[in-house]
Design a protein around this motif. Structure first.
Motif, PDB file in Angstrom:
ATOM      1  N   LYS A   3      -2.639   7.386   8.451  1.00 46.97           N
ATOM      2  CA  LYS A   3      -1.214   7.407   8.573  1.00 46.97           C
ATOM      3  C   LYS A   3      -0.040   6.902   7.766  1.00 46.97           C
ATOM      4  O   LYS A   3       1.125   7.386   7.766  1.00 46.97           O
ATOM      5  N   GLN A   4      -0.766   6.075   6.699  1.00 46.29           N
ATOM      6  CA  GLN A   4       0.094   5.580   5.924  1.00 46.29           C
ATOM      7  C   GLN A   4       0.313   6.502   4.401  1.00 46.29           C
ATOM      8  O   GLN A   4       1.138   6.394   3.657  1.00 46.29           O
ATOM      9  N   ILE A   5      -0.652   7.565   4.384  1.00 40.70           N
ATOM     10  CA  ILE A   5      -0.808   8.357   3.271  1.00 40.70           C
ATOM     11  C   ILE A   5       0.353   9.226   2.980  1.00 40.70           C
ATOM     12  O   ILE A   5       0.977   9.088   1.862  1.00 40.70           O
ATOM     13  N   ASP A  52       8.665  -1.643  -2.820  1.00 42.95           N
ATOM     14  CA  ASP A  52       7.903  -0.562  -3.357  1.00 42.95           C
ATOM     15  C   ASP A  52       8.527   0.228  -4.191  1.00 42.95           C
ATOM     16  O   ASP A  52       9.760   0.186  -4.225  1.00 42.95           O
ATOM     17  N   HIS A  53       7.947   0.991  -4.961  1.00 36.18           N
ATOM     18  CA  HIS A  53       8.568   2.050  -5.801  1.00 36.18           C
ATOM     19  C   HIS A  53       8.852   3.336  -5.210  1.00 36.18           C
ATOM     20  O   HIS A  53       8.155   4.133  -4.462  1.00 36.18           O
ATOM     21  N   ASP A  54      10.278   3.452  -4.999  1.00 40.43           N
ATOM     22  CA  ASP A  54      10.900   4.619  -4.717  1.00 40.43           C
ATOM     23  C   ASP A  54      10.534   4.972  -2.997  1.00 40.43           C
ATOM     24  O   ASP A  54      10.579   6.314  -2.707  1.00 40.43           O
ATOM     25  N   THR A  55      10.234   4.051  -2.321  1.00 40.45           N
ATOM     26  CA  THR A  55      10.015   4.498  -0.943  1.00 40.45           C
ATOM     27  C   THR A  55      10.372   3.015   0.126  1.00 40.45           C
ATOM     28  O   THR A  55      10.035   2.037  -0.436  1.00 40.45           O
ATOM     29  N   LEU A  56      10.742   3.362   1.255  1.00 40.88           N
ATOM     30  CA  LEU A  56      11.166   2.200   2.345  1.00 40.88           C
ATOM     31  C   LEU A  56      10.116   2.389   3.157  1.00 40.88           C
ATOM     32  O   LEU A  56      10.327   1.733   4.468  1.00 40.88           O
ATOM     33  N   SER A  57       9.017   3.131   3.173  1.00 41.04           N
ATOM     34  CA  SER A  57       7.957   3.135   4.076  1.00 41.04           C
ATOM     35  C   SER A  57       7.492   1.962   4.732  1.00 41.04           C
ATOM     36  O   SER A  57       6.818   1.950   6.031  1.00 41.04           O
ATOM     37  N   ALA A  58       7.336   0.858   3.979  1.00 43.85           N
ATOM     38  CA  ALA A  58       6.804  -0.218   4.611  1.00 43.85           C
ATOM     39  C   ALA A  58       7.571  -0.982   5.636  1.00 43.85           C
ATOM     40  O   ALA A  58       6.983  -1.900   6.549  1.00 43.85           O
ATOM     41  N   TYR A  59       9.073  -0.620   5.638  1.00 42.86           N
ATOM     42  CA  TYR A  59       9.650  -1.385   6.508  1.00 42.86           C
ATOM     43  C   TYR A  59       9.665  -1.478   7.910  1.00 42.86           C
ATOM     44  O   TYR A  59       9.625  -2.359   8.584  1.00 42.86           O
ATOM     45  N   ILE A 100       0.732  -1.053  -0.061  1.00 45.85           N
ATOM     46  CA  ILE A 100      -0.022   0.177  -0.055  1.00 45.85           C
ATOM     47  C   ILE A 100       0.959   1.242  -0.003  1.00 45.85           C
ATOM     48  O   ILE A 100       0.453   2.430  -0.284  1.00 45.85           O
ATOM     49  N   TYR A 101       1.983   1.074   0.213  1.00 43.50           N
ATOM     50  CA  TYR A 101       2.974   2.042   0.375  1.00 43.50           C
ATOM     51  C   TYR A 101       3.676   2.794  -0.954  1.00 43.50           C
ATOM     52  O   TYR A 101       4.270   3.715  -1.078  1.00 43.50           O
ATOM     53  N   SER A 102       3.209   1.847  -2.110  1.00 42.09           N
ATOM     54  CA  SER A 102       3.194   2.318  -3.488  1.00 42.09           C
ATOM     55  C   SER A 102       2.106   2.096  -4.177  1.00 42.09           C
ATOM     56  O   SER A 102       0.978   2.614  -3.876  1.00 42.09           O
ATOM     57  N   ASP A 103       2.292   1.271  -5.278  1.00 46.72           N
ATOM     58  CA  ASP A 103       1.048   0.956  -5.977  1.00 46.72           C
ATOM     59  C   ASP A 103       0.339  -0.434  -5.756  1.00 46.72           C
ATOM     60  O   ASP A 103      -0.247  -1.002  -6.671  1.00 46.72           O
ATOM     61  N   GLY A 104       0.525  -1.006  -4.423  1.00 43.23           N
ATOM     62  CA  GLY A 104      -0.147  -2.514  -4.255  1.00 43.23           C
ATOM     63  C   GLY A 104      -1.356  -1.843  -3.490  1.00 43.23           C
ATOM     64  O   GLY A 104      -1.446  -0.925  -2.979  1.00 43.23           O
TER      65      GLY A 104
END
Ligand code: AMP
Ligand code: FE
Ligand code: FE
Ligand code: ZN
Length: 287
Positions: free
Chosen positions: A133-135, A40-47, A13-17
């Motif tokens: 909070k993920q947006i 994810d595309h260009d982000t590590l926010s899921a980690y 969800i942190y990119s286009d999933g």
């Protein structure tokens, strides 16, 4: 005991999933995978949340990311693995990507509006629902625009949105400004990660492929989604000739690409171990 399998390419969800990191990890365990990388595309926010969930579920979660880059006018996706997911250099690199993407997304919305298909920035950002909070830290790209186009009734499917309007070189396409392939590989190497050429099967021309094969990649993605074995073998052979690591993964995106399930492509224990050992080394040096 099942043979070891690790899917090294999927999106949250942190990119286009459409799956949260927790859902990805639970699905991976349910289908018998022992290893996973969320790219994810260009982000590590899921980690942060993914590492916690993987620990609880007993899954080997390898830090990964899929960077968008450019070789002159051609778009090239580069997977990176085995870095520490909290490295400041990578966090800064991702922020620069987000700034560039924001400008590009707004330019695409302008072109769609001019064609009588207005979409607000809010409608784009919320087209794939997620927790508020993920947006803020998620990467927004063309799939979000495609999903918003469906919601507004402008097209019937993501495929139609790309094919008729926002796909490469279609009437509402804006290329955007990305880092070059060389800059991207250099950044990955500065954090001691592996730089892997993603889905070479999808590159636009043989001459582009020849140029890329001369770059200092560490590997290529030889096993990809539902690619037929005969098509994969060509790239696997080329990568092996260079002594590159051959990675693999599904490129699962949840309901954005419903025909591709998690785990359809994967790597075995031998390949995973090479990536995992480098990760342990990098993680140790951050302590
Ligand atoms: P962007 O990073 O914003 O340029 O969007 C690229 C993403 O859109 C890719 O990573 C894919 O997930 C998706 N995509 C690209 N081409 C297509 C297509 N023809 N149909 C569906 N999805 C696509
Ligand atoms: Fe994608
Ligand atoms: Fe890709
Ligand atoms: Zn991908």
């Amino acid at each position: 005991m099942n043979a070891f399998r690790a899917d090294l390419h999927c999106h949250s969800i942190y990119s286009d999933g459409t799956d949260t990191p927790l859902e990805l990890i639970q699905k991976a365990v349910a289908i018998g995978l022992q290893g996973l990388s969320i790219t994810d595309h260009d982000t590590l926010s899921a980690y942060p949340e993914a590492l916690e969930a993987a620990k609880a579920e007993g899954l080997f979660l390898l830090p990964g990311i899929e960077f968008s880059s450019m070789e002159e006018k051609d778009s090239v996706h580069i997977l990176a693995y085995s870095f520490s997911s909290t490295h400041a250099l990578l966090t800064q690199f991702c922020s620069a990507h987000h700034q560039r993407r924001k400008e590009r997304n707004l330019a695409i919305l302008d072109l769609l509006a001019a064609k009588g298909m207005p979409i607000s920035e809010k409608e784009m950002v919320h087209s794939i629902p997620c927790d508020p909070k993920q947006i803020l830290t998620r990467t927004i790209g063309r799939p979000h625009i495609a999903m918003a186009m469906i919601k507004k009734g402008y097209v019937a499917s993501v495929t139609e949105a790309f094919h008729s309007f926002i796909g490469d070189n279609k009437p509402c396409f804006v290329p955007g400004k990305y880092f070059s392939v060389d800059e991207t590989i250099e950044t990955i190497h500065r954090v001691n990660g592996f730089a892997i050429l993603a889905h070479p099967h999808l590159l636009s021309s043989a001459s582009l492929m020849r140029r890329l094969m001369e770059k200092p990649f560490d590997g290529l993605e030889g096993y990809y989604a539902k690619m037929p074995k005969t098509k994969e073998q060509r790239w696997i052979d080329q990568g092996r000739k260079k002594n590159w690591i051959i990675t693999g993964g599904s490129d699962y995106h949840g309901s954005v690409k419903p025909h591709i399930p998690l785990g359809v492509s994967w790597v075995d224990a031998t390949t995973f171990q090479i990536l995992w050992e480098r990760y342990l080394e990098n993680n140790e040096s951050m302590r």
